[in-house]
Design a protein around this motif. Structure first.
Motif, mmCIF file in Angstrom:
data_model
loop_
_atom_site.group_PDB
_atom_site.id
_atom_site.type_symbol
_atom_site.label_atom_id
_atom_site.label_comp_id
_atom_site.label_asym_id
_atom_site.label_seq_id
_atom_site.Cartn_x
_atom_site.Cartn_y
_atom_site.Cartn_z
ATOM 1 N N GLY A 1 -39.477 47.034 -22.422
ATOM 2 C CA GLY A 1 -39.182 45.634 -22.694
ATOM 3 C C GLY A 1 -38.728 44.899 -21.447
ATOM 4 O O GLY A 1 -39.156 43.766 -21.193
ATOM 5 N N ILE A 2 -37.873 45.523 -20.657
ATOM 6 C CA ILE A 2 -37.419 44.907 -19.403
ATOM 7 C C ILE A 2 -38.614 44.708 -18.470
ATOM 8 O O ILE A 2 -38.793 43.640 -17.887
ATOM 9 C CB ILE A 2 -36.317 45.761 -18.738
ATOM 10 N N ALA A 3 -39.452 45.746 -18.345
ATOM 11 C CA ALA A 3 -40.618 45.660 -17.450
ATOM 12 C C ALA A 3 -41.592 44.575 -17.905
ATOM 13 O O ALA A 3 -42.236 43.932 -17.086
ATOM 14 C CB ALA A 3 -41.322 47.016 -17.380
ATOM 15 N N ARG A 4 -41.678 44.372 -19.208
ATOM 16 C CA ARG A 4 -42.600 43.387 -19.775
ATOM 17 C C ARG A 4 -42.026 41.966 -19.721
ATOM 18 O O ARG A 4 -42.732 41.016 -19.398
ATOM 19 C CB ARG A 4 -42.899 43.772 -21.223
ATOM 20 N N ASP A 5 -40.743 41.816 -20.004
ATOM 21 C CA ASP A 5 -40.150 40.495 -20.227
ATOM 22 C C ASP A 5 -39.375 39.923 -19.043
ATOM 23 O O ASP A 5 -39.224 38.709 -18.944
ATOM 24 C CB ASP A 5 -39.215 40.533 -21.438
ATOM 25 N N ASP A 6 -38.838 40.772 -18.179
ATOM 26 C CA ASP A 6 -38.022 40.297 -17.068
ATOM 27 C C ASP A 6 -38.870 40.196 -15.798
ATOM 28 O O ASP A 6 -40.002 40.661 -15.747
ATOM 29 C CB ASP A 6 -36.827 41.224 -16.841
ATOM 30 N N GLU A 7 -38.288 39.589 -14.779
ATOM 31 C CA GLU A 7 -38.932 39.490 -13.477
ATOM 32 C C GLU A 7 -38.618 40.788 -12.734
ATOM 33 O O GLU A 7 -37.449 41.118 -12.530
ATOM 34 C CB GLU A 7 -38.334 38.277 -12.759
ATOM 35 N N ILE A 8 -39.637 41.527 -12.334
ATOM 36 C CA ILE A 8 -39.473 42.837 -11.708
ATOM 37 C C ILE A 8 -39.758 42.736 -10.216
ATOM 38 O O ILE A 8 -40.753 42.126 -9.799
ATOM 39 C CB ILE A 8 -40.433 43.878 -12.346
ATOM 40 N N TRP A 9 -38.900 43.369 -9.429
ATOM 41 C CA TRP A 9 -39.078 43.452 -7.983
ATOM 42 C C TRP A 9 -38.982 44.923 -7.588
ATOM 43 O O TRP A 9 -38.054 45.620 -8.001
ATOM 44 C CB TRP A 9 -38.027 42.625 -7.260
ATOM 45 N N VAL A 10 -39.941 45.393 -6.801
ATOM 46 C CA VAL A 10 -40.008 46.790 -6.384
ATOM 47 C C VAL A 10 -39.881 46.859 -4.868
ATOM 48 O O VAL A 10 -40.672 46.236 -4.144
ATOM 49 C CB VAL A 10 -41.339 47.447 -6.833
ATOM 50 N N ALA A 11 -38.892 47.594 -4.391
ATOM 51 C CA ALA A 11 -38.744 47.846 -2.954
ATOM 52 C C ALA A 11 -39.569 49.082 -2.626
ATOM 53 O O ALA A 11 -39.473 50.102 -3.323
ATOM 54 C CB ALA A 11 -37.274 48.078 -2.609
ATOM 55 N N GLU A 12 -40.381 48.965 -1.591
ATOM 56 C CA GLU A 12 -41.222 50.091 -1.174
ATOM 57 C C GLU A 12 -40.962 50.411 0.285
ATOM 58 O O GLU A 12 -40.782 49.513 1.107
ATOM 59 C CB GLU A 12 -42.707 49.759 -1.367
ATOM 60 N N VAL A 13 -40.950 51.704 0.587
ATOM 61 C CA VAL A 13 -40.830 52.194 1.951
ATOM 62 C C VAL A 13 -42.087 53.011 2.222
ATOM 63 O O VAL A 13 -42.355 53.987 1.496
ATOM 64 C CB VAL A 13 -39.549 53.040 2.136
ATOM 65 N N ASP A 14 -42.852 52.601 3.197
ATOM 66 C CA ASP A 14 -44.132 53.255 3.514
ATOM 67 C C ASP A 14 -45.012 53.378 2.275
ATOM 68 O O ASP A 14 -45.646 54.419 2.042
ATOM 69 C CB ASP A 14 -43.902 54.637 4.146
ATOM 70 N N GLY A 15 -45.027 52.318 1.453
ATOM 71 C CA GLY A 15 -45.866 52.287 0.265
ATOM 72 C C GLY A 15 -45.338 53.065 -0.923
ATOM 73 O O GLY A 15 -45.959 53.089 -1.980
ATOM 74 N N ARG A 16 -44.179 53.698 -0.777
ATOM 75 C CA ARG A 16 -43.588 54.484 -1.856
ATOM 76 C C ARG A 16 -42.466 53.698 -2.525
ATOM 77 O O ARG A 16 -41.580 53.184 -1.829
ATOM 78 C CB ARG A 16 -43.042 55.789 -1.293
ATOM 79 N N PRO A 17 -42.460 53.594 -3.866
ATOM 80 C CA PRO A 17 -41.367 52.881 -4.537
ATOM 81 C C PRO A 17 -40.009 53.526 -4.223
ATOM 82 O O PRO A 17 -39.837 54.739 -4.392
ATOM 83 C CB PRO A 17 -41.698 53.017 -6.024
ATOM 84 N N ALA A 18 -39.096 52.718 -3.725
ATOM 85 C CA ALA A 18 -37.776 53.209 -3.336
ATOM 86 C C ALA A 18 -36.673 52.668 -4.243
ATOM 87 O O ALA A 18 -35.591 53.249 -4.326
ATOM 88 C CB ALA A 18 -37.493 52.821 -1.888
ATOM 89 N N GLY A 19 -36.941 51.571 -4.925
ATOM 90 C CA GLY A 19 -35.961 50.970 -5.815
ATOM 91 C C GLY A 19 -36.614 49.890 -6.640
ATOM 92 O O GLY A 19 -37.654 49.354 -6.257
ATOM 93 N N VAL A 20 -36.000 49.602 -7.781
ATOM 94 C CA VAL A 20 -36.521 48.574 -8.682
ATOM 95 C C VAL A 20 -35.359 47.730 -9.182
ATOM 96 O O VAL A 20 -34.278 48.254 -9.484
ATOM 97 C CB VAL A 20 -37.258 49.190 -9.890
ATOM 98 N N MET A 21 -35.615 46.424 -9.268
ATOM 99 C CA MET A 21 -34.638 45.500 -9.830
ATOM 100 C C MET A 21 -35.351 44.615 -10.846
ATOM 101 O O MET A 21 -36.496 44.213 -10.634
ATOM 102 C CB MET A 21 -34.046 44.626 -8.723
ATOM 103 N N ALA A 22 -34.661 44.324 -11.926
ATOM 104 C CA ALA A 22 -35.149 43.371 -12.918
ATOM 105 C C ALA A 22 -34.130 42.253 -13.014
ATOM 106 O O ALA A 22 -32.919 42.503 -13.018
ATOM 107 C CB ALA A 22 -35.328 44.053 -14.270
ATOM 108 N N VAL A 23 -34.630 41.021 -13.081
ATOM 109 C CA VAL A 23 -33.751 39.858 -13.247
ATOM 110 C C VAL A 23 -34.276 38.995 -14.385
ATOM 111 O O VAL A 23 -35.468 38.993 -14.688
ATOM 112 C CB VAL A 23 -33.614 39.024 -11.949
ATOM 113 N N SER A 24 -33.362 38.269 -15.001
ATOM 114 C CA SER A 24 -33.692 37.430 -16.148
ATOM 115 C C SER A 24 -32.846 36.157 -16.081
ATOM 116 O O SER A 24 -31.741 36.174 -15.519
ATOM 117 C CB SER A 24 -33.382 38.202 -17.437
#
Length: 175
Positions: free
Chosen positions: A51-74
């Protein structure tokens, strides 16, 4: 590090990071925050993250193309937090892959949340977190500019609500 816009397709990445965080916390005797069982094994938590991934604004931090962290904001808080009478941006999820712990990923994502709030003309950024564990997580958010504003409980789980002002006024002199 690059921060990209994410979405519903990032739910498996979010779940894997949460599972890794739970395993790490449990291995260090800190299961009070999220328990000791993987999030991916709890259908309610799986649905919450979807639900968060679908409904909120998602930001993914990547290091060398690899996901390093994820944040959701609403633009609104989760149901267990009272809404307020002013526009806000609420961080509904912030998790870092344990392989990137201590590399500033969470701080970079919080910086992105501040930038997004400013871009939207919103002057308040809020987040909630686990209030137990000696206050470690509360102190992390304090180091990132937040101030505790309230304590709450969800069942027996102790939480803390934190906020910070953002915008042109708050950023003057902080280059």
């Amino acid at each position: 590090m690059e921060i990209r816009r994410g979405g519903a397709a990032d739910a498996p990445v979010m779940m894997a990071m949460l599972d890794g965080a739970v395993a790490w916390l449990a291995a260090h005797g800190r299961s009070g925050q999220w328990g000791s069982e993987p999030w991916s094994e709890d259908p309610r938590r799986v649905e919450r993250i979807a639900g968060i991934a679908r409904d909120d604004e998602i930001w993914v931090a990547e290091v060398d193309g690899r996901p390093a962290g994820v944040m959701a904001v609403s633009p609104r808080p989760p149901s267990y937090i009272d809404a307020i009478d002013e526009p806000e941006l609420y961080i509904t999820l912030l998790v870092t892959d344990r392989a990137f712990a201590g590399h500033g990923v969470g701080g970079a994502l919080i910086g992105k949340a501040k930038d997004e709030a400013r871009a939207k003309g919103v002057g308040l950024l809020r987040v909630d977190c686990y209030g137990g564990g000696g206050g470690r997580l509360v102190e992390y958010y304090r180091r990132n500019g937040f101030e505790p504003v309230a304590e709450f409980k969800v069942g027996d789980w102790p939480g803390r609500l934190l906020s910070q002002r953002v915008g042109p006024q708050a950023s003057r002199g902080h280059m």
